[in-house]
Design a protein around this motif. Structure first.
Motif, PDB file in Angstrom:
ATOM      1  N   LEU A 136       8.264  -4.063   5.685  1.00 45.36           N
ATOM      2  CA  LEU A 136       8.350  -2.830   4.904  1.00 45.36           C
ATOM      3  C   LEU A 136       7.008  -2.555   4.245  1.00 45.36           C
ATOM      4  CD1 LEU A 136      10.104  -0.522   3.769  1.00 45.36           C
ATOM      5  CD2 LEU A 136      10.684  -2.041   1.858  1.00 45.36           C
ATOM      6  N   LEU A 137       6.464  -1.385   4.468  1.00 39.74           N
ATOM      7  CA  LEU A 137       5.209  -0.967   3.843  1.00 39.74           C
ATOM      8  C   LEU A 137       5.543   0.183   2.904  1.00 39.74           C
ATOM      9  CD1 LEU A 137       2.134  -1.303   3.732  1.00 39.74           C
ATOM     10  CD2 LEU A 137       1.971   0.345   5.599  1.00 39.74           C
ATOM     11  N   LYS A 138       5.271   0.036   1.624  1.00 44.56           N
ATOM     12  CA  LYS A 138       5.614   1.043   0.619  1.00 44.56           C
ATOM     13  C   LYS A 138       4.349   1.720   0.107  1.00 44.56           C
ATOM     14  CE  LYS A 138       9.647  -1.461  -1.126  1.00 44.56           C
ATOM     15  NZ  LYS A 138      10.260  -2.045  -2.334  1.00 44.56           N
ATOM     16  N   CYS A 139       4.484   3.001  -0.219  1.00 40.83           N
ATOM     17  CA  CYS A 139       3.375   3.770  -0.781  1.00 40.83           C
ATOM     18  C   CYS A 139       3.935   4.690  -1.860  1.00 40.83           C
ATOM     19  CB  CYS A 139       2.696   4.576   0.326  1.00 40.83           C
ATOM     20  SG  CYS A 139       1.330   5.583  -0.270  1.00 40.83           S
ATOM     21  N   LYS A 140       3.456   4.568  -3.101  1.00 41.42           N
ATOM     22  CA  LYS A 140       3.930   5.443  -4.184  1.00 41.42           C
ATOM     23  C   LYS A 140       3.419   6.867  -4.013  1.00 41.42           C
ATOM     24  CE  LYS A 140       4.814   2.585  -8.214  1.00 41.42           C
ATOM     25  NZ  LYS A 140       4.405   2.269  -9.573  1.00 41.42           N
TER      26      LYS A 140
END
Length: 187
Positions: A136-140
């Motif tokens: 999982l790659l998250k970006c705000k």
């Protein structure tokens, strides 16, 4: 004999000294410092050795620990520097960080690695690809690819994709055009 012992004792006392960096010359193969030991003693051109792969240019006022060969103040070298004003704290046992005076850091914490740009951009250069091998790659924030030629972000492309329609061709409806409804699956 007493004279020789006094001389030896003085040399032992002069083996190490602590001072404040007054000037840094970072243009040579080995960085050299000008270090003020006290109000009367300023040592110029003291080489500073650092571990391979690590380098810094310490700000004025940074503390320096100098070793002097045989207690000779003309033959010294800096073996450590420290600046309490910019030191990251409190690190847990076993944690490691590299940091600068501008708030930028790479912090290896117990819970994972934290990269802090200190309000500045982070740039990857001279790499054919960046691989994120993670489930999982998250970006705000938003993501913009091909930024030199593209102005639409991923969120902007999703908005267009979620609201687009297609004309339905070859339908016998008396000459009117019909379009599909917007996609029902929004994500």
């Amino acid at each position: 004999m007493l004279h020789e012992l006094n001389r030896l004792g003085r040399r032992i006392l002069l083996l190490m000294a602590r001072g404040a960096i007054a000037l840094v010359d970072d243009t040579k193969g080995v960085q050299t410092l000008q270090v003020r030991l006290n109000a009367l003693e300023l040592i110029p051109d003291v080489p500073r050795y650092a571990e391979y792969g690590f380098t810094s240019n310490p700000p004025e006022g940074t503390q320096a620990l100098i070793a002097f060969k045989n207690g000779d103040r003309n033959d010294g070298f800096v073996i450590a520097t420290s600046n309490a004003k910019y030191r990251m704290k409190p690190l847990a046992t076993g944690e490691v960080a590299i940091h600068d005076s501008r708030g930028q850091s790479v912090y290896l914490t117990e819970a994972g690695i934290v990269v802090d740009g200190g309000g500045n951009p982070i740039t990857f250069t001279n790499t054919p690809e960046v691989i994120a091998d993670t489930p999982l790659l998250k970006c705000k924030g938003d993501i913009l690819d091909n930024y030199e030629t593209n102005t639409r972000t991923v969120a902007g492309m999703r908005q267009v994709a979620n609201s687009h329609t297609h004309p339905i061709l070859n339908i016998q409806t008396g000459g009117s055009n019909i379009s599909t409804q917007t996609p029902t699956q929004q994500e």
